[in-house]
Design an enzyme around this catalytic site. Structure first.
Site, short mmCIF file in Angstrom:
data_model
loop_
_atom_site.label_atom_id
_atom_site.label_comp_id
_atom_site.label_asym_id
_atom_site.label_seq_id
_atom_site.Cartn_x
_atom_site.Cartn_y
_atom_site.Cartn_z
N GLU A 112 0.83 -1.21 0.00
CA GLU A 112 0.00 0.00 0.00
C GLU A 112 0.86 1.26 0.00
O GLU A 112 0.54 2.25 -0.64
CB GLU A 112 -0.93 -0.02 1.21
CG GLU A 112 -1.99 -1.12 1.10
CD GLU A 112 -2.80 -1.25 2.38
OE1 GLU A 112 -2.23 -1.73 3.38
OE2 GLU A 112 -3.98 -0.88 2.37
N GLU A 149 -3.62 -9.53 4.00
CA GLU A 149 -4.35 -9.17 5.22
C GLU A 149 -5.47 -10.16 5.55
O GLU A 149 -5.73 -10.43 6.72
CB GLU A 149 -4.92 -7.76 5.12
CG GLU A 149 -3.89 -6.65 5.18
CD GLU A 149 -3.28 -6.31 3.82
OE1 GLU A 149 -3.38 -7.11 2.90
OE2 GLU A 149 -2.69 -5.21 3.71
N1 T1G Z 1 4.85 -7.90 11.47
C1 T1G Z 1 5.61 -8.30 12.50
N2 T1G Z 1 6.54 -9.30 12.42
C2 T1G Z 1 6.68 -9.90 11.21
C3 T1G Z 1 5.92 -9.53 10.08
C4 T1G Z 1 4.97 -8.47 10.25
N3 T1G Z 1 4.24 -8.03 9.22
N4 T1G Z 1 6.29 -10.34 9.04
C5 T1G Z 1 7.25 -11.15 9.51
N5 T1G Z 1 7.50 -10.89 10.80
C6 T1G Z 1 8.49 -11.54 11.66
C7 T1G Z 1 8.14 -12.99 11.94
O1 T1G Z 1 7.26 -13.07 13.05
C8 T1G Z 1 9.51 -13.57 12.23
O2 T1G Z 1 9.86 -13.14 13.54
C9 T1G Z 1 10.43 -12.81 11.27
O3 T1G Z 1 9.71 -11.60 10.93
C10 T1G Z 1 10.71 -13.57 9.99
O4 T1G Z 1 9.43 -13.96 9.47
C11 T1G Z 1 -2.00 -1.89 7.13
C12 T1G Z 1 -2.97 -4.30 8.06
C13 T1G Z 1 7.55 -11.46 4.81
C14 T1G Z 1 7.10 -13.56 3.51
O5 T1G Z 1 1.04 -10.44 6.50
O6 T1G Z 1 4.49 -13.36 5.11
O7 T1G Z 1 0.16 -4.71 6.58
O8 T1G Z 1 10.17 -15.41 14.55
O9 T1G Z 1 9.88 -16.44 9.49
O10 T1G Z 1 9.94 -17.04 5.99
O11 T1G Z 1 -3.08 -2.89 5.32
O12 T1G Z 1 7.27 -13.12 7.19
O13 T1G Z 1 12.14 -14.15 13.67
O14 T1G Z 1 10.95 -13.34 15.74
O15 T1G Z 1 7.95 -15.46 8.16
O16 T1G Z 1 11.47 -15.11 5.28
C15 T1G Z 1 0.67 -7.75 6.18
C16 T1G Z 1 3.62 -11.45 6.96
C17 T1G Z 1 0.60 -7.31 7.61
C18 T1G Z 1 3.33 -10.41 5.89
C19 T1G Z 1 9.00 -13.44 5.10
N6 T1G Z 1 1.89 -8.45 5.93
N7 T1G Z 1 4.97 -11.96 6.85
O17 T1G Z 1 8.98 -14.84 5.30
O18 T1G Z 1 10.35 -15.03 7.44
S1 T1G Z 1 -0.94 -6.52 8.00
C20 T1G Z 1 1.99 -9.78 6.15
C21 T1G Z 1 5.28 -12.93 5.93
C22 T1G Z 1 -0.85 -5.09 7.07
C23 T1G Z 1 -1.98 -3.05 6.20
C24 T1G Z 1 -2.14 -4.39 6.86
C25 T1G Z 1 6.68 -13.46 5.97
C26 T1G Z 1 7.56 -12.96 4.84
P1 T1G Z 1 10.85 -14.06 14.43
P2 T1G Z 1 9.33 -15.33 8.65
P3 T1G Z 1 10.26 -15.58 5.94
#
Ligand code: T1G
Length: 663
Positions: free
Chosen positions: A105, A125
């Site tokens: 976004e 999301e």
């Molecule tokens: N927020 C907080 N922590 C996150 C995070 C996030 N969005 N994404 C990953 N982490 C942490 C995860 O908990 C782990 O922590 C470390 O990063 C590595 O993650 C306003 C409302 C990007 C494809 O849903 O899909 O934006 O265990 O093991 O396999 O409209 O992480 O090391 O302490 O998964 O390389 C939308 C979620 C949020 C993306 C990377 N975004 N993340 O995969 O690493 S809502 C998501 C992923 C939002 C807006 C809305 C994957 C990845 P730790 P990982 P990876």
């Protein structure tokens, strides 16, 4: 700590680099510093264009999910997107890695986007029970129309930026990572002459008339109709993009987002997100590290070994399959070939990928196959330890006596996600870490279990079935129990599940403390399950449709004392209560490390609805005090079911959540 946002000016271009590892999540400190940097750049007379980039492995991969459980802190992401869009100087996003959610976004709010060809984009999301909350439901349809926007938002998939229709999100692509920054700076200079291009004013997505777009949203609304609220809200928000002015559409989106972020469904899905990652953690020093596991030796010629071979090939590994019997080797190879062909027919694999996978498979004798393997799995009962090197882990088909490491795959092993990693009494810590690393390398979900064979899933499902039978003892109808659990979200409720398994088998293995073993009662009466068309249900017609059967109810009444029955509204809390009690016992006995591991097992291996977050989280969201009160009203001889375990009673007494249930 390094600045989370660094800003430098290069020949009139302000480079604003976000540096918040590991995924540049747009946490409050990032948003606050980013807004300041953008405001300064806009006021700086030296600056003619602004470039927003992400340091490390990715452009921001979204908002900080952990923040949603805390009070909202300004500046909120929509504010920053507006600041960017209304900026008088061109703002360019430099994309690489996984540009997801709020990160995507943020990029859409920029006037232009240049990306690495390998970049993936997406709006995941909905997987968190949310909708895009920073203009994504309004800007995306304006760029690509309802169909693509709805598919992105409702699927939550990661998509290739270099392929249509997603290619439209980038004004330019760069092949090599080392060329990206120079190309982005050059693009910024070109953008100075073009000036800003706010996406909210763009109408490419409206190539089809609005009526056509609205027809698409109506169809999507029908498909999105189900238990998950976010899907319905997402369709409504995209519809608003075609019916309302941009600001009104954003206001609709923001209100829907606020409701969803406070919902139990989203809290459950956010719990699932972190719980799975917590369960899958391996030490960076683990040897071999998941990334180093390239060749897997599998020993044994049974069904489990065959499914493991397919899972490993699907994960891109080379497989050296050791089978003692030469005839079995030929048949085993065919099993794998057939399984891959099934995946191609189902559209899960391309023919090319399946052929490449087969080329990575070698079958031979066990001693030969162990050589040059990064990891060895024994996948057959009965193989003598003398056949194996000391540090072999065992993939076990059934819970058996594990003295080192046992991998218990939810079945079928090549399709299921869950693997319970059983740490036996003689296991070494490095073996455990390596086994978890292997399971991650197979693309599956590991959960650590400390036992000599039993599993978390086995114990939790046994508690569910014991509770279901105890409710029948207390006067409830199995049909009401199945119905209540189905409505709650369980895909296969207990009595239907048992009919499918067969009541003779189930009746033999189930143990009941002071209550009836109803499967055995029915089996003795000749009602042995779906195969015989009569079990807890009767099964009619070719589709074997389950129907209630008064004869079965008569059998129950014949075998149970007069009871005052069970309130239908108490069925789910009592089933959850029995499961939370068992979960507390599992943690107290150190079989499970924490409550969230138990939820991961039940969601990824036992069809518990993800939007409920697993039985432990579901009980917390229902209210642990409320569950405990309902438990106290259930008077049954099997005290382990509804007399709150001391660890559970402590949570209730202290007003704590299940995250406090940990070792
Ligand atoms: N927020 C907080 N922590 C996150 C995070 C996030 N969005 N994404 C990953 N982490 C942490 C995860 O908990 C782990 O922590 C470390 O990063 C590595 O993650 C306003 C409302 C990007 C494809 O849903 O899909 O934006 O265990 O093991 O396999 O409209 O992480 O090391 O302490 O998964 O390389 C939308 C979620 C949020 C993306 C990377 N975004 N993340 O995969 O690493 S809502 C998501 C992923 C939002 C807006 C809305 C994957 C990845 P730790 P990982 P990876």
């Amino acid at each position: 700590m390094a600045e989370v946002v660094q800003c430098s000016v290069h020949e009139g271009v302000a480079v604003v680099s976000i540096n918040h590892p590991p995924v540049n999540a747009l946490a409050w400190q990032v948003r606050d510093s980013l807004l300041t940097a953008l405001e300064c750049a806009e006021m700086d007379s030296e600056v003619r264009a602004i470039l927003i980039a992400g340091a490390g492995k990715t452009f921001p991969a979204g908002a900080d999910i952990a923040e949603f459980d805390m009070p909202r802190k300004e500046p909120w992401l929509p504010q920053i997107c507006t600041q960017i869009e209304m900026c008088r100087k061109p703002v360019v996003a430099e994309l690489h890695g996984t540009v997801l959610g709020g990160g995507f976004e943020l990029a859409l709010a920029c006037h232009y986007r240049i990306g690495l060809r390998s970049t993936r984009v997406g709006l995941p999301e909905v997987k968190l029970g949310l909708i895009p909350g920073a203009g994504g439901t309004q800007r995306t349809p304006r760029l690509v129309g309802a169909k693509v926007a709805l598919d992105m938002i409702l699927s939550g998939r990661m998509l290739p930026l270099d392929q249509a229709p997603y290619r439209i999100f980038a004004d330019r692509l760069v092949v090599e990572p080392e060329d990206l920054r120079a190309a982005a700076l050059e693009f910024c200079h070109e953008a100075v002459s073009k000036g800003p291009r706010p996406s909210c004013e763009r109408r490419e997505g409206f190539a089809d008339p609005v009526a056509t777009q609205l027809e698409l949203t109506k169809r999507a609304a029908d498909e999105a109709d189900g238990p998950e609220n976010a899907r319905r809200e997402a369709v409504a928000a995209v519809e608003a993009a075609f019916l309302l002015p941009f600001d009104a559409g954003c206001a609709f989106e923001e209100a829907a987002f606020a409701d969803l972020v406070a919902s139990d469904q989203s809290k459950a899905l956010r719990h699932a997100f972190f719980a799975e990652r917590r369960a899958a953690k391996v030490a960076q020093s683990v040897d071999p590290h998941p990334s180093q596991i390239k060749t897997l030796a599998i020993l044994g010629g049974g069904m489990l070994a065959s499914q493991l071979a397919v899972a490993a090939l699907n994960a891109g590994l080379a497989v050296r399959w050791g089978i003692a019997d030469s005839d079995r080797r030929i048949a085993a190879w065919t099993d794998v070939e057939d399984s891959l062909e099934d995946a191609v027919s189902a559209g899960d694999l391309t023919k090319q990928v399946a052929n490449d996978a087969l080329k990575r498979l070698i079958c031979g004798t066990m001693p030969d196959m162990i050589k040059n393997a990064d990891f060895v799995i024994r996948a057959a009962e009965g193989l003598q330890r003398s056949d194996m090197a000391e540090d072999v882990v065992c993939a076990i088909a059934v819970a058996e006596n594990v003295d080192q490491i046992g991998l218990r795959f939810a079945r079928p092993a090549h399709l299921s996600r869950l693997v319970e990693v059983i740490e036996g009494p003689r296991a070494r810590p490095d073996q455990l870490e390596s086994a978890i690393a292997l399971v991650k390398r197979l693309g599956k979900q590991p959960v650590h279990v400390r036992s000599s064979g039993e599993t978390i899933g086995g114990r939790m499902m046994a508690a569910l079935h014991r509770a279901a039978d105890a409710l029948v003892d207390l006067g409830a109808s199995p049909y009401d129990i199945d119905d209540a659990l189905t409505k709650w979200g369980l895909e296969l409720p207990p009595f239907l599940q048992r009919d499918a398994t067969g009541l003779r088998i189930v009746g033999r293995v189930e143990r009941r403390e002071g209550g009836m073993n109803w499967s055995a009662v029915l089996a003795q009466a000749g009602r042995t399950g779906r195969a015989s068309r009569q079990g807890f249900y009767s099964y009619l017609g070719d589709a074997a449709t389950p129907v209630h059967d008064d004869k079965a109810l008569t059998l129950f009444d014949k075998h149970r004392a007069d009871t005052n029955g069970v309130k239908k509204t108490d069925i789910v809390p009592l089933i959850l209560g029995a499961m939370v009690n068992e979960g507390a016992r599992l943690v107290d006995e150190h079989v499970a490390a924490c409550a969230s591991d138990i939820d991961v097992v039940m969601m990824t291996g036992h069809q518990f609805p993800r939007w409920r977050g697993g039985p432990m989280k579901a009980a917390e969201l229902h209210g642990l005090f409320r569950v405990a009160r309902t438990m106290q009203g259930a008077n049954h001889p099997d005290k382990a079911l509804w007399v709150p375990h001391p660890r559970l009673a402590a949570l209730v007494r202290n007003g704590e959540g299940i995250e406090a249930l940990t070792n």
